[in-house]
Design a protein around this motif. Structure first.
Motif, PDB file in Angstrom:
ATOM      1  N   UNK A 243     -47.195  -1.103  15.765  1.00  0.00           N
ATOM      2  CA  UNK A 243     -47.449   0.331  15.914  1.00  0.00           C
ATOM      3  C   UNK A 243     -46.515   0.934  16.958  1.00  0.00           C
ATOM      4  N   UNK A 244     -46.359   0.227  18.064  1.00  0.00           N
ATOM      5  CA  UNK A 244     -45.479   0.720  19.123  1.00  0.00           C
ATOM      6  C   UNK A 244     -44.020   0.740  18.666  1.00  0.00           C
ATOM      7  N   UNK A 245     -43.635  -0.271  17.897  1.00  0.00           N
ATOM      8  CA  UNK A 245     -42.249  -0.317  17.411  1.00  0.00           C
ATOM      9  C   UNK A 245     -41.975   0.840  16.450  1.00  0.00           C
ATOM     10  N   UNK A 246     -42.981   1.179  15.647  1.00  0.00           N
ATOM     11  CA  UNK A 246     -42.814   2.308  14.735  1.00  0.00           C
ATOM     12  C   UNK A 246     -42.646   3.613  15.502  1.00  0.00           C
ATOM     13  N   UNK A 247     -43.172   3.621  16.731  1.00  0.00           N
ATOM     14  CA  UNK A 247     -43.050   4.812  17.553  1.00  0.00           C
ATOM     15  C   UNK A 247     -41.765   4.810  18.377  1.00  0.00           C
ATOM     16  N   UNK A 248     -40.952   3.746  18.190  1.00  0.00           N
ATOM     17  CA  UNK A 248     -39.645   3.721  18.834  1.00  0.00           C
ATOM     18  C   UNK A 248     -39.471   2.712  19.946  1.00  0.00           C
ATOM     19  N   UNK A 249     -40.508   1.934  20.259  1.00  0.00           N
ATOM     20  CA  UNK A 249     -40.396   0.963  21.349  1.00  0.00           C
ATOM     21  C   UNK A 249     -39.638  -0.283  20.895  1.00  0.00           C
ATOM     22  N   UNK A 250     -38.924  -0.924  21.831  1.00  0.00           N
ATOM     23  CA  UNK A 250     -38.281  -2.201  21.537  1.00  0.00           C
ATOM     24  C   UNK A 250     -39.352  -3.283  21.469  1.00  0.00           C
ATOM     25  N   UNK A 251     -39.066  -4.352  20.696  1.00  0.00           N
ATOM     26  CA  UNK A 251     -40.047  -5.429  20.536  1.00  0.00           C
ATOM     27  C   UNK A 251     -40.469  -5.996  21.874  1.00  0.00           C
ATOM     28  N   UNK A 254     -42.716  -3.565  23.691  1.00  0.00           N
ATOM     29  CA  UNK A 254     -44.001  -3.426  23.002  1.00  0.00           C
ATOM     30  C   UNK A 254     -44.892  -4.631  23.272  1.00  0.00           C
ATOM     31  N   UNK A 255     -44.310  -5.825  23.240  1.00  0.00           N
ATOM     32  CA  UNK A 255     -45.071  -7.050  23.515  1.00  0.00           C
ATOM     33  C   UNK A 255     -45.598  -7.025  24.943  1.00  0.00           C
ATOM     34  N   UNK A 256     -44.780  -6.605  25.877  1.00  0.00           N
ATOM     35  CA  UNK A 256     -45.199  -6.555  27.288  1.00  0.00           C
ATOM     36  C   UNK A 256     -46.379  -5.605  27.475  1.00  0.00           C
ATOM     37  N   UNK A 257     -46.289  -4.415  26.862  1.00  0.00           N
ATOM     38  CA  UNK A 257     -47.360  -3.419  27.014  1.00  0.00           C
ATOM     39  C   UNK A 257     -48.664  -3.896  26.389  1.00  0.00           C
ATOM     40  N   UNK A 269     -47.887 -13.956  22.036  1.00  0.00           N
ATOM     41  CA  UNK A 269     -47.840 -12.735  21.246  1.00  0.00           C
ATOM     42  C   UNK A 269     -46.432 -12.537  20.655  1.00  0.00           C
ATOM     43  N   UNK A 270     -45.397 -12.816  21.469  1.00  0.00           N
ATOM     44  CA  UNK A 270     -44.017 -12.650  20.990  1.00  0.00           C
ATOM     45  C   UNK A 270     -43.752 -13.618  19.833  1.00  0.00           C
ATOM     46  N   UNK A 271     -44.238 -14.851  19.991  1.00  0.00           N
ATOM     47  CA  UNK A 271     -44.047 -15.850  18.941  1.00  0.00           C
ATOM     48  C   UNK A 271     -44.775 -15.442  17.670  1.00  0.00           C
ATOM     49  N   UNK A 272     -45.977 -14.863  17.813  1.00  0.00           N
ATOM     50  CA  UNK A 272     -46.754 -14.441  16.647  1.00  0.00           C
ATOM     51  C   UNK A 272     -46.054 -13.289  15.921  1.00  0.00           C
ATOM     52  N   UNK A 273     -45.451 -12.371  16.697  1.00  0.00           N
ATOM     53  CA  UNK A 273     -44.731 -11.262  16.081  1.00  0.00           C
ATOM     54  C   UNK A 273     -43.545 -11.797  15.262  1.00  0.00           C
ATOM     55  N   UNK A 274     -42.788 -12.756  15.834  1.00  0.00           N
ATOM     56  CA  UNK A 274     -41.657 -13.330  15.122  1.00  0.00           C
ATOM     57  C   UNK A 274     -42.106 -14.082  13.876  1.00  0.00           C
ATOM     58  N   UNK A 275     -43.224 -14.827  14.017  1.00  0.00           N
ATOM     59  CA  UNK A 275     -43.746 -15.595  12.879  1.00  0.00           C
ATOM     60  C   UNK A 275     -44.175 -14.668  11.752  1.00  0.00           C
ATOM     61  N   UNK A 276     -44.793 -13.529  12.101  1.00  0.00           N
ATOM     62  CA  UNK A 276     -45.228 -12.592  11.081  1.00  0.00           C
ATOM     63  C   UNK A 276     -44.028 -11.994  10.343  1.00  0.00           C
TER      64      UNK A 276
END
Length: 280
Positions: A243-251, A254-257, A269-276
């Motif tokens: 959702x944050x990336x769609x709003x323009x945030x870098x990965x 977004x993961x940090x927030x 969380x970062x690993x899960x985003x990459x896996x998805x």
């Protein structure tokens, strides 16, 4: 042109609490509507006020309200008083106010004593958000159903109670909210024997098993603890990052927030985003 209805708050125990503005309002009214004319006459005599009194209370408010409204519409001014406290608060005066509102009659409040607010102020419990429950019904089933509905109420709760029903009410509060819930029992507010007891509901039950309740009570009960939000899963975190990336945030940002707000591990969380992303 219609007259005006004034809601005049009266002392709840100490006559010194009656304001000069309230005295002026009664002196200038064409007539006074009173919950109990005998009680109000004592107040008027104390301040040397001589005005016609009419009766307006729970048992005659329908017919009396129409009679008062007719006089108001004819141009007279009425001051409404209760035996003690603010008219229209847990009081049939609310029906008269509604009648006036429906018929274009101006209504003004002359502020003064209110036992519920006075008790809340000295309770030592949170005052920012509260709910006024007044007197609980005497019907055992209905009162327990109402208390069951209030079990998750997070605001401070205010109840009125008479001495002869205090023990039963405290037992019902204990059964509904638990013995450890905080309560302040404010007795005889503004009167000679005013007293505030701050304790748990269980301690109050024990105390009044041995002590005879005396005087009118305002019970101020702590609200329920806020329910904890369910812990966010990694799947929830991934959706939030996207959702944050769609709003323009870098990965990375977004993961940090999301990790900061959810308590999720940043690396997981970062690993899960990459896996998805790889699965898509």
């Amino acid at each position: 042109m219609s007259g005006t209805l004034y809601l005049v708050a009266t002392p709840i125990g100490n006559l010194g609490d009656f304001s000069p503005r309230a005295v002026d309002t009664l002196e200038n009214a064409d007539f006074i509507a009173a919950e109990d004319t005998r009680v109000s006459m004592k107040l008027l005599n104390h301040f040397g006020i001589k005005k016609p009194l009419v009766s307006y209370h729970e048992h005659n408010h329908v017919t009396a309200g129409q009679s008062i409204l007719s006089r108001l519409l004819a141009g007279e001014t009425c001051a409404l008083v209760t035996d003690a406290g603010t008219p229209a608060i847990s009081d049939p005066g609310e029906d008269l106010v509604r009648l006036c509102a429906e018929n274009g009659v101006p209504v003004y409040s002359i502020p003064g004593c209110c036992a519920a607010v006075s008790a809340l102020a000295v309770s030592g419990l949170p005052t920012g958000r509260f709910t006024f429950e007044g007197f609980l019904t005497v019907n055992k089933k209905s009162r327990r159903e109402r208390l069951e509905q209030l079990k998750s109420e997070e605001r401070t709760m205010i109840f009125h109670e008479a001495p002869h029903k205090l023990r039963t009410t405290l037992a019902d509060l204990r059964d509904a909210f638990g013995p450890e819930r905080r309560i302040s029992l404010c007795r005889e507010m503004t009167k000679l024997h005013e007293e505030t007891m701050r304790c748990t509901i269980g301690e109050a039950v024990d105390y009044y098993e041995l002590t005879e309740p005396k005087g009118e009570y305002v019970l101020v009960v702590a609200g329920a603890e806020p329910a904890e939000a369910p812990a966010a899963t990694l799947e929830d975190g991934v959706r939030m990052v996207r959702q944050l990336r769609e709003e323009g945030a870098r990965t990375k940002d977004a993961v940090k927030e999301v990790a900061t707000h959810t308590g999720l591990s940043r690396n997981e969380l970062y690993a899960a985003v990459l896996a998805a992303e790889r699965e898509e």
